[in-house]
Design a protein around this motif. Structure first.
Motif, mmCIF file in Angstrom:
data_model
loop_
_atom_site.group_PDB
_atom_site.id
_atom_site.type_symbol
_atom_site.label_atom_id
_atom_site.label_comp_id
_atom_site.label_asym_id
_atom_site.label_seq_id
_atom_site.Cartn_x
_atom_site.Cartn_y
_atom_site.Cartn_z
ATOM 1 N N SER A 1 0.824 -1.207 0.000
ATOM 2 C CA SER A 1 0.000 0.000 0.000
ATOM 3 C C SER A 1 0.859 1.258 0.000
ATOM 4 C CB SER A 1 -0.936 -0.006 1.212
ATOM 5 O OG SER A 1 -1.646 1.195 1.323
ATOM 6 N N HIS A 2 1.792 1.328 0.916
ATOM 7 C CA HIS A 2 2.681 2.478 0.973
ATOM 8 C C HIS A 2 3.855 2.177 1.889
ATOM 9 C CE1 HIS A 2 -0.679 2.915 3.840
ATOM 10 N NE2 HIS A 2 0.219 3.368 4.682
ATOM 11 N N VAL A 3 4.832 3.051 1.830
ATOM 12 C CA VAL A 3 6.020 2.955 2.672
ATOM 13 C C VAL A 3 6.036 4.170 3.598
ATOM 14 C CG1 VAL A 3 8.542 2.891 2.720
ATOM 15 C CG2 VAL A 3 7.307 1.711 0.892
ATOM 16 N N LEU A 4 6.195 3.892 4.896
ATOM 17 C CA LEU A 4 6.235 4.983 5.872
ATOM 18 C C LEU A 4 7.654 5.530 5.932
ATOM 19 C CD1 LEU A 4 4.067 3.256 8.631
ATOM 20 C CD2 LEU A 4 3.322 4.869 6.882
ATOM 21 N N SER A 5 8.026 6.234 4.887
ATOM 22 C CA SER A 5 9.416 6.681 4.723
ATOM 23 C C SER A 5 9.816 7.767 5.716
ATOM 24 C CB SER A 5 9.636 7.177 3.289
ATOM 25 O OG SER A 5 8.704 8.194 2.966
ATOM 26 N N ASN A 6 8.829 8.474 6.276
ATOM 27 C CA ASN A 6 9.150 9.552 7.217
ATOM 28 C C ASN A 6 9.496 9.048 8.612
ATOM 29 O OD1 ASN A 6 8.531 11.156 5.102
ATOM 30 N ND2 ASN A 6 6.832 12.229 6.047
ATOM 31 N N LEU A 7 9.312 7.742 8.852
ATOM 32 C CA LEU A 7 9.575 7.170 10.171
ATOM 33 C C LEU A 7 10.866 6.361 10.145
ATOM 34 C CD1 LEU A 7 5.987 5.903 11.083
ATOM 35 C CD2 LEU A 7 7.047 8.091 11.657
#
Length: 418
Positions: free
Chosen positions: A327-333
Motif C-alpha cells: 500500500s505504501h512505505v512509511l518513509s518519514n519514520l
C-alpha cells in the motif's frame, strides 16, 4: 419544590412523551455509563432501557464506531513496582476535562496488581470489550473480559489438566473476537506442548453460552509458535502471526473463523519480503492489523544496501495470498526505532517511538508525527487498544457454577466419575 426542580420535572415529562424511535435517537448519543444511570430516572425509562437493550446496544455501538471525532486509545503499561497502569490518549485533539476519569480500573474486582509479579497480557479488544489474562504464558491464572465504559469485569477461569501445574512444557496462546452470525463474543484457547512439539485440543469460550467447548479442528501441526494476534471485528476472523516448525526463519498467518458452524484453522501466506523477515531483531517490527476493513501487515524490511523502511502491505481479497499489495512505505519514520502498533478507526498509524520512549501517531495524509501526552513509557509498554464507548455486555457464570464445572473437568481428566 424549587424552581430548578420544577423545570427538571417538566423536561422529564416532555421527554416521556417522545416516541421510542425519538428516545433511541437521543440515547445512542449519550455515554454508556450515563445511560446505565438513567435507568433510575423513571419506570418507563427503566423498562425502555432494559427491554430494548439489544436494539439500543447495537445502535449505540454503531454510533460510537462512526463517531471518529473523539478518538481515544488505551495504553497498558507494566512496571516493576506498583502494578500496571492504563493511560487514555486522545488522538483527536479535542480536549477532555476528565480524560483520566474516563477509564477507571475496578481494582476491587480485578487482580491487576498481580500483573507486576505474575505477568499478564492483553489478548485483544473488540466493540468496547477488552480481554486479557493474568499470569505467565506457561501457567495462566485467569482470563478476564472488561468493559471500561461500564466498569464491568468478568473472570473466565482457565480449566487446566492437573499435570500442567507441574510442568513448564505447556504454553498458552489466546484469541478474542466477535462472531457476527450469532452476535457472540468468544475466547479461543490454544495450548502448545513444547516437550512433545504438539498442539493440544482447542477450546472456545462463548459469552452467550457462558461455557468452554472443545472444537473438532486442531491448530496446524507445522506451525511452531503464535506471536502477534489481530482481530477482524467485522467478519469474525482471528489471525495469529506465527513461525513455521521446519524453518523458524519463515513467518505465516494462521486464521480462524468464529462465524462458521464448524470453526477451523487455515494458513495465509505473507508477502515474500515479510515472510522471511523473521530474525529476532525484526519480530517486534512486524505487526498484523486492520486498515479500512482489510487485513494488513506492517513490517520493517532491510534492503540489500543496508537501508530499512517500514512497509504496509494490504490484502485486497481476503484469504488470497496473491492479492497482497504494498500500500505504501512509511518513509518519514525511522523504522529501526519504530515499534508498530496498528491503525486507528481514523486510519492513523500508531507506534511506540523508541528514541523518545513515548506513544506516537502518524497521519498519512499530512505526513506528520504527533507524540501523545507526556507519559514516558520507556520499555514498559504492553498493549495499545482502541477505546470504544459501548453498552455490550453478557453476564458470566456465578462462582458456584465455575466451581462445579472445574470439579467436573478435573474428574474427567483424571479418568474418574463425577
Amino acid at each position: 419544590m424549587t424552581a430548578g426542580g420544577r423545570a427538571m420535572r417538566q423536561r422529564m415529562m416532555s421527554m416521556e412523551k417522545l416516541s421510542d424511535d425519538e428516545l433511541s435517537n437521543i440515547f445512542i448519543r449519550l455515554p454508556a455509563r450515563q445511560l446505565v444511570q438513567m435507568r433510575c430516572v423513571s419506570k418507563p425509562w427503566n423498562v425502555f432501557l432494559s427491554t430494548e437493550s439489544s436494539y439500543l446496544t447495537k445502535s449505540h455501538l454503531n454510533h460510537s464506531l462512526r463517531n471518529k471525532h473523539n478518538e481515544i486509545v488505551l495504553a497498558f503499561t507494566v512496571r516493576n513496582k506498583g502494578g500496571p497502569e492504563v493511560w487514555p490518549y486522545n488522538l483527536s485533539g479535542t480536549p477532555f476535562t476528565n480524560l483520566s476519569d474516563l477509564v477507571k480500573v475496578p481494582a476491587d474486582k480485578i487482580p491487576l496488581m498481580r500483573l507486576s509479579s505474575k505477568g499478564g497480557h492483553v489478548i485483544g479488544s473488540v466493540n468496547g470489550l477488552l480481554c486479557f489474562y493474568i499470569g505467565p504464558p506457561d501457567f495462566v491464572k485467569g482470563i478476564y473480559i472488561w468493559n471500561p465504559s461500564l466498569s464491568l469485569i468478568m473472570p473466565l477461569y482457565v480449566l487446566c489438566d492437573p499435570k500442567w501445574a507441574h510442568s513448564y512444557n505447556y504454553r498458552f496462546y489466546f484469541g478474542f473476537g466477535f462472531d457476527p452470525k450469532t452476535d457472540d463474543y468468544k475466547v479461543v484457547k490454544l495450548v502448545r506442548d513444547h516437550g512433545k512439539l504438539m498442539w493440544l485440543p482447542v477450546e472456545v469460550y462463548s459469552m452467550k453460552k457462558r461455557s468452554w467447548e472443545f472444537i473438532v479442528d486442531s491448530f496446524p501441526s507445522d506451525v511452531d509458535k503464535g506471536f502477534d494476534m489481530c482481530v477482524d471485528d467485522h467478519d469474525g476472523h482471528l489471525h495469529w502471526l506465527c513461525k513455521m516448525v521446519d524453518n523458524n526463519d519463515i513467518q505465516t498467518i494462521v486464521a480462524f473463523d468464529l462465524g462458521v458452524e464448524s470453526p477451523s484453522f487455515r494458513q495465509i501466506s505473507l508477502p515474500d519480503s515479510v515472510a522471511s523477515n523473521c530474525d529476532t531483531d525484526n519480530l517486534q517490527h512486524t505487526k498484523l492489523c486492520m486498515l479500512h476493513g482489510k487485513l494488513c501487515v506492517v513490517s520493517y524490511t532491510i534492503y540489500d544496501h543496508g537501508e530499512g523502511k517500514l512497509q504496509v502491505w494490504v490484502m485486497n481479497e481476503y484469504g488470497v495470498a496473491e492479492s497482497w499489495v504494498k500500500s505504501h512505505v512509511l518513509s518519514n519514520l525511522k523504522g529501526e526505532h519504530t515499534i508498530p502498533i496498528g491503525f486507528t478507526l481514523n486510519s492513523k498509524f500508531l507506534f511506540h517511538d523508541n528514541i523518545k520512549g513515548v506513544l506516537a501517531s502518524y497521519d498519512q495524509e499530512t505526513a506528520t508525527v504527533t507524540h501523545l501526552g507526556s507519559y514516558r513509557l520507556l520499555h514498559c509498554l504492553g498493549e495499545v487498544v482502541q477505546y470504544v464507548d459501548s453498552l455490550v455486555w453478557y453476564a458470566g457464570p456465578s462462582h458456584e457454577e465455575w466451581v462445579k464445572v472445574a470439579q467436573q473437568y478435573y474428574f474427567e481428566t483424571m479418568g474418574l466419575k463425577f
